[in-house]
Each structure stands twice: as C-alpha cells, then as structure tokens.
Design an enzyme around this catalytic site. Structure first.
Site, mmCIF file in Angstrom:
data_model
loop_
_atom_site.group_PDB
_atom_site.id
_atom_site.type_symbol
_atom_site.label_atom_id
_atom_site.label_comp_id
_atom_site.label_asym_id
_atom_site.label_seq_id
_atom_site.Cartn_x
_atom_site.Cartn_y
_atom_site.Cartn_z
ATOM 1 N N HIS A 131 0.861 -1.293 -0.125
ATOM 2 C CA HIS A 131 0.196 -0.016 -0.035
ATOM 3 C C HIS A 131 0.852 1.128 0.152
ATOM 4 C CE1 HIS A 131 -2.894 2.941 1.461
ATOM 5 N NE2 HIS A 131 -3.892 2.283 0.926
ATOM 6 N N ASP A 166 -7.910 -4.530 -0.440
ATOM 7 C CA ASP A 166 -8.606 -5.368 -1.717
ATOM 8 C C ASP A 166 -8.066 -6.886 -1.557
ATOM 9 O OD1 ASP A 166 -9.549 -2.932 -3.233
ATOM 10 O OD2 ASP A 166 -7.547 -2.531 -3.646
#
Length: 450
Positions: free
Chosen positions: A325, A384
């Site tokens: 991320h 996700d």
C-alpha cells in the site's frame, strides 16, 4: 484516406511525439504522481475529515513503519466498528452522519438522519426509467450517467450553499444503493435474459440490508448484512489524497455542480489502479486456487507465488495483487477489521478452508516478496486482498464489486467536497506542468510533409 487509417496515423504520430527522459523529473524536481522520492504523498492540502496513519517519520527524515490506523473525524475506525459490533447494530449510517457533520450523532439525531436516508432511497419514476433505458455492461458507467441525470431533477443543482450541499450529500448517499442494485438487475435482464425484479427499499432496514434486499430479495442472513455494513464503513473515507477524492476536490474547487464532481470521482474510482483493483486481486486468487492443488501445502503455495513474482505465472506482471500500500506499512486496518468478521462468515457459508487459504496466501506472499525484492520496505495486505473474497461469500457478483466501493466512498467524497467549498475559500486547485519539448515554427499546410 480511410478513417481507420487516419486514426492509426494520428495515434502513431502521438506515440513518436511523446519522449520524456526519466532524468527530467529529477532535474526539474517534479514530484511524479504527486509522490516524494521515498514514495510518500506530496502534501497539497489540509482536512478535518480523515487521517491515514501508516508510518512515522524520524528526525532524520527516515520512515518508521507502524501498525496502520485510520481515523474518521479524529475517531479510530476500529473503535467505531468494535463498539457497533458490541452493541450488535449496523453503523454505516452513524459513520455517514459523523463524516458529513463532523460529530457523532446522539440517539435522536441518528434516528432522524436514518429516517432521512430511508425517505430519499426510493427513485422517482424519471430516474428509474432512465436506468431501465441505459444499455451497457459496466455498472460504474451507468452509475456515473445516472448521477449526471440527477442534476436535471434537482431544483437547485448549482447552489453551493452549505445547506444545499448537505441536502445533496444526503440524497446521493441514499440513492447510490438503489441505483446500483437496479442497474445491475437491469444489466442482468438485458444481457443475460434473466427475470427482472425491482424491489422497493424498506423503511425498517439499514442501508446494508436494503441493498442486499434490492439486489436479491430476502436471500441473505443477518451476518451477511453485518459484513456488508463493515465493508461500507471501512471504505467510506480514506483521506483527501486518494485519487478519486482528490478528483472530487479538484473539480469542486472549480465551482462545478455536485453531480458533475461526483461523476468525475466515479470515473476515477473505476480505474484498475484504484477502486477496480479488487477485480484484479479476485482474478489472481481464482488463478491460485486453480493452480495450487493442496491449499494446506505451504511449499506448493510458496512455489507458485515465486513463479508469479518471477513473471512466469498469472499475468506475467511480477506482482502479487492486494499486497502493499502507498501509505500503510505493517498493516492495513481495513484489512484487519475485515479478517476479524470474515472468518465467522466463511464458517457460516461452509468455506472455512478458503478463508484459511487466504490467510496463508497473505503470510507467504509477504515472505516471498521480501525474499525476491529485499526487506527495505515493510509491506502488508491491503483492503482489496480480502474484499473480493468477502463479496463472493455474500454471493455478490463481480460486476458490482467496485460500485459497492462507490456506494461507501460517496460519503467521503461529499464530506471533502463540502469542506473544499465551505471552509477552504474560493481558490481553484491548479498545479503546474513544465513544458520540455522544443518550440516550433509554423509551417503552412501546403508545405507540410507526411
């Protein structure tokens, strides 16, 4: 000259006219992608809405990884979620009220706000007919067009006063679930010849329950709805720097209407590098499930993951999607919250082995990435990684994975738009680009060479 050929010629000329030397970014100190050299975001604004904590910075400028934390109006999202779970209630409406107003509502305020949401969920016949008439295979595009259509039914669409912006915000938060559910059912009817069911939202149900009801009738459990409620909460806001929210702030700073600005945000979220990333993760997970014969054999799992990293398997990109991320380092709090409830849901659905496989994938993916790329950057699974698996547990079709993200993020978009217009002054956001090509002398058309 044929039209197809001129399109090819123009595209070919465009290709040859783009020639950036990568060193130019350093030479002119251009923050490519609005990122600093260490990958952190360039500070471009101030906000009271959301805060994303994934690292701390030492006095020497070095990044120190920490467990991720996400705050809505100063409140830790984990606290908001855990307290709602402790009281066994749905909390997306409470979070929406918090993000839009800046304050946690008391019991009476929450009831009135929830009633207001319910009152605005039904679509008038004009909007419903519009959705029925729209053709297409992409619910995100239908959502964007439907939002633009709402402009024509608003008596004060261009009014950017505080009260009008709040009214529009509440109406959009209310209508997104209905538009998405109806759009999917219409697409399913048009493209797959399935029966068409238009179910009206029910006043005693939460947003999560109403969406599942409008989507598929009464075929859901309370735990299904609680899981969707959690998904909506953790995806409602993520600071002003994420691509779609920044898009909304940029367009809002130009003074455009709410519907145009939100439609732009939808277009951004649709992108595979943003909200559409969950689809890529889901495809990868299905591929790994098919290729790995023994889901409990860590050596087999590790070997397949190494093939993915070595560009020998899946899409040959060398990426394990859902891992890493831009801000979070040690953990993504959204993923951690989803994991807590996903185990219970997987058990209810008889799919506990798949959940345990996902946990192994997460752990072994990080180990393999460190082995291949080194440990100079701390990585974690992002939201996700688990969201697609959870949507499948809820029997939600892949076509609306990203629209559900939009159904959550509309709250954050509206909060940031309102902050931009009401509290930050009338100044358009206008960054600069440096021209790095050569200046040209004009050539008359009769003297030009093909």
């Amino acid at each position: 000259m044929k039209k197809e050929y001129i399109i090819y010629k123009l595209a070919d000329k465009m290709k040859h006219s783009i020639h950036f030397d990568a060193d130019l970014f350093s030479k002119y100190d251009v923050k490519r992608g609005l990122r600093n050299e260490d990958g952190t975001g360039v500070l471009v604004g101030l906000t009271n809405i959301g805060d994303v904590n994934g690292y701390e910075r030492a006095s020497d400028g070095k990044i120190i990884p920490i467990e991720g934390r996400l705050f809505y109006r100063g409140y830790n999202v984990a606290d908001l979620v855990h307290n709602a779970q402790k009281e066994d209630r749905f909390a997306f409406e409470e979070v929406a009220a918090l993000l839009l107003s800046g304050n946690l509502p008391d019991a009476e305020e929450l009831k009135v706000f929830t009633d207001l949401i319910h009152d605005n969920m039904p679509l008038d016949h004009r909007t419903m007919l519009h959705i029925i008439e729209l053709e297409g295979n992409d619910v995100m595009n239908i959502l964007a067009r439907s939002v633009l259509e709402l402009y024509t039914f608003d008596e004060n669409p261009d009014d950017t006063s505080r009260d009008n912006l709040m009214r529009q915000s509440i109406e959009l938060v209310s209508k997104f679930p209905t538009i998405i559910a109806y759009a999917y059912n219409m697409m399913r009817h048009h493209k797959r010849n399935k029966s068409l069911s238009i179910r009206h939202p029910q006043p005693r149900l939460s947003i999560a329950e109403n969406f599942l009801y409008m989507l598929k009738g009464k075929k859901f459990t309370r735990l299904d709805a609680k899981m969707l409620d959690l998904l909506l909460i953790v995806q409602a806001e993520h600071g002003g720097g994420n691509n779609s929210t920044f898009t909304v702030r940029v367009t809002s700073s130009a003074g455009t209407d709410t519907y145009s600005s939100i439609a732009a945000g939808i277009g951004s979220l649709k992108g595979p590098l943003h909200g559409g990333a969950n689809l890529k993760v889901n495809k990868m997970i299905h591929y790994l499930k098919d290729e790995i014969k023994d889901w409990e054999n860590e050596d087999e799992i590790r070997a397949m993951l190494m093939k993915v990293l070595q560009k020998k398997a899946f899409d040959k990109s060398g990426l394990i999607y859902g891992i890493g991320h831009a801000v979070y380092t040690k953990s993504d709090p959204r993923a951690e919250l989803l994991k807590e409830l996903a185990g219970d849901l997987a058990k209810e659905k008889g799919r506990l082995k798949e959940y345990e496989f996902m946990l192994r994938l997460e752990r072994l993916s990080k180990e393999c990435i460190y082995e291949v790329k080194g440990t100079n950057k701390t990585i974690c699974a992002n939201v996700d990684f688990y969201s697609g698996f959870i949507y499948e547990l809820l029997a939600i079709p892949a076509e609306i994975f990203t629209p559900i993200f939009a159904m959550a993020r509309i709250v954050g978009w509206c909060a940031h738009r309102n902050e931009e217009l009401c509290f930050l002054g009338k100044r358009i956001i206008r960054p600069a680009y440096r021209f790095v090509d050569e200046y040209q002398e004009y050539i008359p058309i009769c003297e030009r060479d093909n």
